[in-house]
Scaffold this motif. Structure first.
Motif, PDB file in Angstrom:
ATOM      1  N   VAL A 179       5.008   6.997 -15.239  1.00  0.00           N
ATOM      2  CA  VAL A 179       3.593   6.893 -15.609  1.00  0.00           C
ATOM      3  C   VAL A 179       2.948   5.788 -14.780  1.00  0.00           C
ATOM      4  O   VAL A 179       3.430   4.649 -14.758  1.00  0.00           O
ATOM      5  N   GLY A 180       1.859   6.099 -14.100  1.00  0.00           N
ATOM      6  CA  GLY A 180       1.115   5.104 -13.340  1.00  0.00           C
ATOM      7  C   GLY A 180      -0.040   4.550 -14.152  1.00  0.00           C
ATOM      8  O   GLY A 180      -0.899   5.297 -14.605  1.00  0.00           O
ATOM      9  N   LYS A 181      -0.070   3.252 -14.336  1.00  0.00           N
ATOM     10  CA  LYS A 181      -1.114   2.602 -15.129  1.00  0.00           C
ATOM     11  C   LYS A 181      -2.208   1.972 -14.276  1.00  0.00           C
ATOM     12  O   LYS A 181      -3.203   1.474 -14.809  1.00  0.00           O
ATOM     13  N   GLY A 182      -2.024   1.966 -12.971  1.00  0.00           N
ATOM     14  CA  GLY A 182      -3.025   1.366 -12.100  1.00  0.00           C
ATOM     15  C   GLY A 182      -3.237  -0.099 -12.434  1.00  0.00           C
ATOM     16  O   GLY A 182      -2.298  -0.850 -12.668  1.00  0.00           O
ATOM     17  N   SER A 183      -4.511  -0.505 -12.482  1.00  0.00           N
ATOM     18  CA  SER A 183      -4.861  -1.897 -12.828  1.00  0.00           C
ATOM     19  C   SER A 183      -5.466  -1.982 -14.225  1.00  0.00           C
ATOM     20  O   SER A 183      -6.123  -2.966 -14.560  1.00  0.00           O
ATOM     21  N   LYS A 184      -5.233  -0.979 -15.038  1.00  0.00           N
ATOM     22  CA  LYS A 184      -5.892  -0.879 -16.352  1.00  0.00           C
ATOM     23  C   LYS A 184      -5.330  -1.840 -17.397  1.00  0.00           C
ATOM     24  O   LYS A 184      -6.006  -2.142 -18.379  1.00  0.00           O
ATOM     25  N   VAL A 185      -4.067  -2.309 -17.213  1.00  0.00           N
ATOM     26  CA  VAL A 185      -3.438  -3.135 -18.248  1.00  0.00           C
ATOM     27  C   VAL A 185      -2.980  -4.463 -17.641  1.00  0.00           C
ATOM     28  O   VAL A 185      -1.777  -4.719 -17.487  1.00  0.00           O
ATOM     29  N   GLY A 240      -8.394  -3.206  -4.396  1.00  0.00           N
ATOM     30  CA  GLY A 240      -8.577  -1.795  -4.089  1.00  0.00           C
ATOM     31  C   GLY A 240      -9.260  -1.059  -5.227  1.00  0.00           C
ATOM     32  O   GLY A 240      -9.459  -1.589  -6.331  1.00  0.00           O
ATOM     33  N   SER A 241      -9.605   0.194  -4.981  1.00  0.00           N
ATOM     34  CA  SER A 241     -10.326   0.990  -5.972  1.00  0.00           C
ATOM     35  C   SER A 241      -9.397   1.474  -7.074  1.00  0.00           C
ATOM     36  O   SER A 241      -8.175   1.555  -6.897  1.00  0.00           O
ATOM     37  N   ALA A 242      -9.982   1.833  -8.207  1.00  0.00           N
ATOM     38  CA  ALA A 242      -9.206   2.342  -9.339  1.00  0.00           C
ATOM     39  C   ALA A 242      -8.498   3.637  -8.969  1.00  0.00           C
ATOM     40  O   ALA A 242      -7.343   3.860  -9.363  1.00  0.00           O
ATOM     41  N   VAL A 254      -7.409   4.623  -6.035  1.00  0.00           N
ATOM     42  CA  VAL A 254      -6.253   4.333  -5.170  1.00  0.00           C
ATOM     43  C   VAL A 254      -5.124   3.717  -5.987  1.00  0.00           C
ATOM     44  O   VAL A 254      -3.956   4.087  -5.858  1.00  0.00           O
ATOM     45  N   ASN A 255      -5.468   2.758  -6.860  1.00  0.00           N
ATOM     46  CA  ASN A 255      -4.448   2.078  -7.657  1.00  0.00           C
ATOM     47  C   ASN A 255      -3.754   3.037  -8.625  1.00  0.00           C
ATOM     48  O   ASN A 255      -2.538   2.947  -8.845  1.00  0.00           O
ATOM     49  N   ASP A 256      -4.532   3.940  -9.231  1.00  0.00           N
ATOM     50  CA  ASP A 256      -3.935   4.905 -10.167  1.00  0.00           C
ATOM     51  C   ASP A 256      -2.908   5.788  -9.456  1.00  0.00           C
ATOM     52  O   ASP A 256      -1.798   6.015  -9.960  1.00  0.00           O
ATOM     53  N   LYS A 257      -3.298   6.294  -8.293  1.00  0.00           N
ATOM     54  CA  LYS A 257      -2.402   7.170  -7.537  1.00  0.00           C
ATOM     55  C   LYS A 257      -1.169   6.414  -7.054  1.00  0.00           C
ATOM     56  O   LYS A 257      -0.030   6.898  -7.166  1.00  0.00           O
ATOM     57  N   LEU A 258      -1.390   5.201  -6.534  1.00  0.00           N
ATOM     58  CA  LEU A 258      -0.287   4.418  -5.987  1.00  0.00           C
ATOM     59  C   LEU A 258       0.701   4.017  -7.082  1.00  0.00           C
ATOM     60  O   LEU A 258       1.924   4.102  -6.892  1.00  0.00           O
ATOM     61  N   SER A 259       0.200   3.593  -8.219  1.00  0.00           N
ATOM     62  CA  SER A 259       1.098   3.180  -9.301  1.00  0.00           C
ATOM     63  C   SER A 259       1.918   4.368  -9.818  1.00  0.00           C
ATOM     64  O   SER A 259       3.088   4.217 -10.180  1.00  0.00           O
ATOM     65  N   GLN A 260       1.317   5.557  -9.851  1.00  0.00           N
ATOM     66  CA  GLN A 260       2.047   6.751 -10.261  1.00  0.00           C
ATOM     67  C   GLN A 260       3.156   7.070  -9.259  1.00  0.00           C
ATOM     68  O   GLN A 260       4.301   7.363  -9.640  1.00  0.00           O
ATOM     69  N   GLN A 261       2.832   6.995  -7.982  1.00  0.00           N
ATOM     70  CA  GLN A 261       3.826   7.281  -6.938  1.00  0.00           C
ATOM     71  C   GLN A 261       4.969   6.270  -6.977  1.00  0.00           C
ATOM     72  O   GLN A 261       6.134   6.626  -6.766  1.00  0.00           O
ATOM     73  N   ARG A 262       4.655   5.030  -7.264  1.00  0.00           N
ATOM     74  CA  ARG A 262       5.698   4.005  -7.333  1.00  0.00           C
ATOM     75  C   ARG A 262       6.609   4.229  -8.537  1.00  0.00           C
ATOM     76  O   ARG A 262       7.834   4.074  -8.435  1.00  0.00           O
ATOM     77  N   ALA A 263       6.022   4.579  -9.678  1.00  0.00           N
ATOM     78  CA  ALA A 263       6.842   4.889 -10.860  1.00  0.00           C
ATOM     79  C   ALA A 263       7.754   6.078 -10.579  1.00  0.00           C
ATOM     80  O   ALA A 263       8.943   6.073 -10.950  1.00  0.00           O
ATOM     81  N   GLU A 264       7.221   7.088  -9.910  1.00  0.00           N
ATOM     82  CA  GLU A 264       8.034   8.264  -9.564  1.00  0.00           C
ATOM     83  C   GLU A 264       9.148   7.900  -8.588  1.00  0.00           C
ATOM     84  O   GLU A 264      10.263   8.452  -8.667  1.00  0.00           O
ATOM     85  N   GLY A 311       0.780  -1.223   0.000  1.00  0.00           N
ATOM     86  CA  GLY A 311       0.000   0.000   0.000  1.00  0.00           C
ATOM     87  C   GLY A 311       0.809   1.268   0.000  1.00  0.00           C
ATOM     88  O   GLY A 311       0.258   2.354   0.186  1.00  0.00           O
ATOM     89  N   LYS A 312       2.132   1.176  -0.234  1.00  0.00           N
ATOM     90  CA  LYS A 312       2.996   2.353  -0.195  1.00  0.00           C
ATOM     91  C   LYS A 312       3.873   2.411  -1.442  1.00  0.00           C
ATOM     92  O   LYS A 312       3.926   1.475  -2.231  1.00  0.00           O
ATOM     93  N   ALA A 313       4.568   3.540  -1.590  1.00  0.00           N
ATOM     94  CA  ALA A 313       5.512   3.706  -2.697  1.00  0.00           C
ATOM     95  C   ALA A 313       6.947   3.615  -2.192  1.00  0.00           C
ATOM     96  O   ALA A 313       7.865   4.123  -2.834  1.00  0.00           O
ATOM     97  N   THR A 314       7.142   2.948  -1.076  1.00  0.00           N
ATOM     98  CA  THR A 314       8.476   2.770  -0.503  1.00  0.00           C
ATOM     99  C   THR A 314       9.141   1.555  -1.130  1.00  0.00           C
ATOM    100  O   THR A 314       8.647   0.429  -0.984  1.00  0.00           O
ATOM    101  N   ILE A 315      10.233   1.762  -1.833  1.00  0.00           N
ATOM    102  CA  ILE A 315      10.924   0.670  -2.508  1.00  0.00           C
ATOM    103  C   ILE A 315      11.623  -0.218  -1.476  1.00  0.00           C
ATOM    104  O   ILE A 315      12.346   0.258  -0.613  1.00  0.00           O
ATOM    105  N   LYS A 316      11.416  -1.520  -1.572  1.00  0.00           N
ATOM    106  CA  LYS A 316      12.083  -2.448  -0.678  1.00  0.00           C
ATOM    107  C   LYS A 316      13.554  -2.575  -1.057  1.00  0.00           C
ATOM    108  O   LYS A 316      13.922  -2.496  -2.229  1.00  0.00           O
ATOM    109  N   GLY A 317      14.389  -2.811  -0.052  1.00  0.00           N
ATOM    110  CA  GLY A 317      15.818  -2.905  -0.290  1.00  0.00           C
ATOM    111  C   GLY A 317      16.191  -3.980  -1.276  1.00  0.00           C
ATOM    112  O   GLY A 317      17.116  -3.823  -2.085  1.00  0.00           O
ATOM    113  N   GLU A 318      15.469  -5.115  -1.256  1.00  0.00           N
ATOM    114  CA  GLU A 318      15.805  -6.218  -2.157  1.00  0.00           C
ATOM    115  C   GLU A 318      15.535  -5.901  -3.622  1.00  0.00           C
ATOM    116  O   GLU A 318      15.889  -6.682  -4.514  1.00  0.00           O
TER     117      GLU A 318
END
Length: 483
Positions: free
Chosen positions: A455-461, A422-424, A426-436, A385-392
């Motif tokens: 670019v965050g694609k969410g669950s669209k593709v 989750g909702s679209a 939430v997923n759109d925002k989260l995927s964008q934050q993770r890409a960033e 649920g976060k955009a925090t990259i894991k060390g691995e």
């Protein structure tokens, strides 16, 4: 007669004034004596307990011994302080400046000149709050070279599991296992349990190029005792990769392509860290195989925390990682077929596992880029649920960095993809934050920012069926699209 009365009145007034002045002077002296005594005693106690006491003046009405000290001169208290061998004061504790009279270098609760109380902010806050424990350097993972396989064949995030139930994606050989909550997240507790993935209808699933990953929990001895009621927190996590066709017989090193044991609970130091050992054994290939073994000592491992184990197999070579460190590099071993997890044979212990993932081997980045014009990776992961990259994730990120460093013409659109949990919105925002977050990490490693777009694609593709655990795992991915 009137003149005598007038002179007598003046004498009375002067005596009264003198008395008032004397009382005022005596009051100030008494006040300073009281404050000096409190300063001296307070300083002594503060140095003895590292500044962790309350303001001595707040409870003076309740403490008879402090009340008696108000009428005493400050000299005895100063002698007591002199007899105590105080440690050298740190540079930051050079004293405070009185806001009332401007006196500098005060070290007690009250001003040495006017008796004004030390301000509550700044230095006072440092005195009444215990100093935080010294924090050890964070792990960088910048040299981490493990890369997860491209195709996930098994992953258990336990998102939909119920506490107290047996984990639905696993089979049990003996003992017991259940879903439990530890450190705020769901995990598999294999207390008295030996488990294996319930996958592929009992047929071998580990391939000649594969990776296995998981998280396990290392206890502080004191924390462990409070949870288990056991007299010791020493517990050994056991990981078996079988080479035998009979999966029920793999709990012995001779039946394993690789056996890894992680000692994960010790009496940690004041910073919550401990030294520990990873032991391992492997079987060489061929008819005349033999079992060999080794170990790796880890220093300053954080207790009461999750740690990541990663294992890669490439045709006949194993590599084993504990967090950001490679602990084993085995060049010649038999091929694995199955995975099994258990604790040590002392079944009174607690063992917590999560985020178990098995994937097929990795195709070189250049080959993927040349054939598809993009790189699809499952090796970059995030906290739930976060955009925090894991060390691995740094193994894969480092490979992308090296690829872009060697070819300065490469530019990528970094796409974040989610499953449909989750909702679209939430997923759109989260995927964008993770890409960033990925772009920011690559820029931090030296890649020019204008070569990357997030670019965050969410669950669209989706690329797989979101109704299954395996499908959702494949949909949670990162793509680097060549521009």
């Amino acid at each position: 007669m009137k003149l005598k009365k007038l002179l007598f009145s003046l004498v009375i007034i002067m005596m009264a004034c003198a008395t008032a002045d004397a009382q005022s002077i005596l009051g100030r002296l008494a006040n300073r004596a009281k404050n000096a005594a409190e300063n001296a005693v307070g300083n002594k106690i503060e140095n003895a307990v590292n500044g962790a006491i309350e303001n001595a003046g707040k409870d003076k009405d309740k403490d008879n011994s402090k009340k008696n000290r108000k009428d005493k001169d400050s000299e005895p208290a100063e002698e007591a302080t002199a007899s105590y061998e105080e440690p050298a004061a740190p540079a930051a504790a050079a004293g405070w400046t009185c806001p009332e009279c401007g006196k500098e270098g005060n070290t007690g609760k009250f001003c040495d000149d006017c008796g004004a109380k030390k301000p509550a902010e700044g230095a006072e806050a440092q005195e009444t709050t215990p100093a935080p424990k010294k924090k050890a350097p964070e792990m960088s993972w910048n040299n981490y070279d493990f890369v997860a396989g491209d195709e996930i064949i098994f992953e258990d995030t336990m998102e939909n599991e119920q506490l107290g139930e047996f984990p639905s994606m696993w089979d049990l050989f003996e003992g017991n296992a259940e879903i439990a909550m530890i450190d705020g997240v769901k995990a598999i507790n294999t207390q008295q349990g030996v488990i294996t993935p319930l996958y592929n209808e009992g047929k071998p699933y580990l391939t000649e190029k594969c990776t296995v990953e998981m998280d396990l929990y290392m206890f502080n001895d004191e924390t462990y005792r409070s949870l288990s009621g056991s007299g010791t927190g020493l517990n050994n996590y056991q990981i078996y990769l079988a080479k035998t066709d009979d999966i029920s017989q793999i709990r012995y090193s001779g039946d394993c392509a690789l056996w890894v044991e992680v000692d994960c609970s010790y009496d940690c130091d004041e910073n919550g860290r401990s030294d520990m050992t990873v032991r391992y054994a492997w079987t060489t290939p061929g008819e005349n195989s033999d079992v060999r073994e080794g170990s790796y000592e880890l220093k300053g491992v954080q207790c009461d925390q999750w740690h990541h184990i990663a294992i890669s197999f490439n045709k006949r070579a194993f590599k084993v990682y504990f967090d950001e460190q490679r602990v084993a590099n085995i060049p010649n071993a038999a091929a694995p077929k199955w995975l099994e997890l258990q604790g040590s044979f002392d079944y009174e212990r607690l063992y917590f596992w999560k985020n178990v993932r098995i994937a097929k081997g990795a195709v070189p980045l250049y080959d993927r880029l040349a054939s598809e014009g993009k790189i699809v990776t499952y090796g970059i992961t995030f906290d739930t649920g976060k955009a925090t990259i894991k060390g691995e994730s740094m193994g894969e990120i480092n490979r992308i960095k090296e690829l872009m460093t060697k070819d300065p013409s490469l530019r990528f659109e970094v796409q974040g993809h989610c499953d449909n949990t989750g909702s679209a919105a939430v997923n759109d925002k989260l995927s964008q934050q993770r890409a960033e977050a990925i772009v920011a990490k690559l820029v931090e490693l030296g890649i020019a920012k204008d070569r990357l777009t997030a670019v965050g694609k969410g669950s669209k593709v989706p690329v797989a069926d979101n109704s299954t655990d395996e499908g959702r795992a494949k949909n949670r991915r990162v793509e680097f699209i060549k521009k």
